[in-house]
Design an enzyme around this catalytic site. Sequence first.
Site, PDB file in Angstrom:
ATOM      1  CG  HIS A   1      -1.821   1.186   1.313  1.00 62.74           C
ATOM      2  ND1 HIS A   1      -3.076   1.203   0.741  1.00 62.74           N
ATOM      3  CD2 HIS A   1      -1.663   2.401   1.889  1.00 62.74           C
ATOM      4  CE1 HIS A   1      -3.643   2.375   0.961  1.00 62.74           C
ATOM      5  NE2 HIS A   1      -2.809   3.115   1.660  1.00 62.74           N
TER       6      HIS A   1
ATOM      7  NE  ARG B   1      -7.473  10.094   5.601  1.00 66.63           N
ATOM      8  CZ  ARG B   1      -7.904   8.845   5.451  1.00 66.63           C
ATOM      9  NH1 ARG B   1      -9.186   8.567   5.605  1.00 66.63           N
ATOM     10  NH2 ARG B   1      -7.063   7.876   5.146  1.00 66.63           N
TER      11      ARG B   1
ATOM     12  CG  HIS C   1      -9.473   0.949  -0.226  1.00 65.40           C
ATOM     13  ND1 HIS C   1     -10.194   0.912   0.942  1.00 65.40           N
ATOM     14  CD2 HIS C   1      -8.292   1.520   0.111  1.00 65.40           C
ATOM     15  CE1 HIS C   1      -9.499   1.443   1.933  1.00 65.40           C
ATOM     16  NE2 HIS C   1      -8.338   1.823   1.447  1.00 65.40           N
TER      17      HIS C   1
END
Length: 324
Positions: free
Chosen positions: A69, A153, A132
């Site tokens: 990630h 974000r 995701h």
Amino acid sequence: MYRRVNLPFTLYEVDVLNACDEDLVKISSELGLALNLDEMKAVKKYFINIHRNPTDLELQAIAQTWSEHCYHKTFKGVVISQNSIVNNIFKTYIAKATEEIKPKWCISVFEDNAGIVEFGDGYAIAVKVETHNHPSAIEPFGGAATGIGGVLRDILGVWADPIANIDVLCFGPLNIDYSKLPKGINHPRYLLKGVVAGIAYYGNNMGIPTVCGAIYFDEGYIGNIAVYCGSVGLLPIDRYVRNVSPGDAAILAGGRTGRDGIHGVTFASLELNSDSRSGLRSAVQIPNPIEEEKLRRAILRIRDERLASGITDLGGGGLSSAIG
């Protein structure tokens, strides 16, 4: 292999210096590091050179920073196909075109939380897309919702105001018989309903519409779905500030830290199977769009009143990635 350190909080020293290959693999598995043997050997070599063992906290920080990630090992690795060998997909295909063209209207590319391109009349557009997949395969509603929350974000992480969401979703055939599904695999219909609901839930609670996207069905996505979450934001160019200096105070703001989402980035490096799926649901963070909407309003006010020297998203990598 673990020795409790005499401190007011729980901390362990992990004996990697004397660990054999089998022990290194065991440490990675027991601590949920998702590091393979070669990576654990590299960790061991580093701590041999500085003449001490790491703590479990240090190993967790290394593991999340080195996770798929955060570090994008697949994009940066060597990919071998029947017809070619590609060394670093990111540099060869994704970044190469931008670097060759060097367009003047690209304000920030491959260096901040989101890409920023000039729009006109003193404004820029910020864009961020990321996958995701693993979280959505384990917990489709929460995985997709937090996927949207994460890219929102990132848009806020360059001082932009999110105005629209986008997505691309890939599932197995909806008409596949349950008997043909591998053990531990959720049915595509269940995954589709959860993912779509999660994306809508997060965006709607922040007043941000999903304006475009795509959906694709193929048997290749039965074992692991693909969920691309994206967001677009509007940014006054003169409000894009990156001027952090030594001594600046760092303020951590957002939702409370709970037990959900622990190992959220390291488990993305694991191969999903029937055993891993059942025990990884807690690694998916609980979505909290209401809290993020509060944060959004605060960030934009801080931006407009020029009260901060910089900003970044505290993503799955945590503090060691954000300010480490």
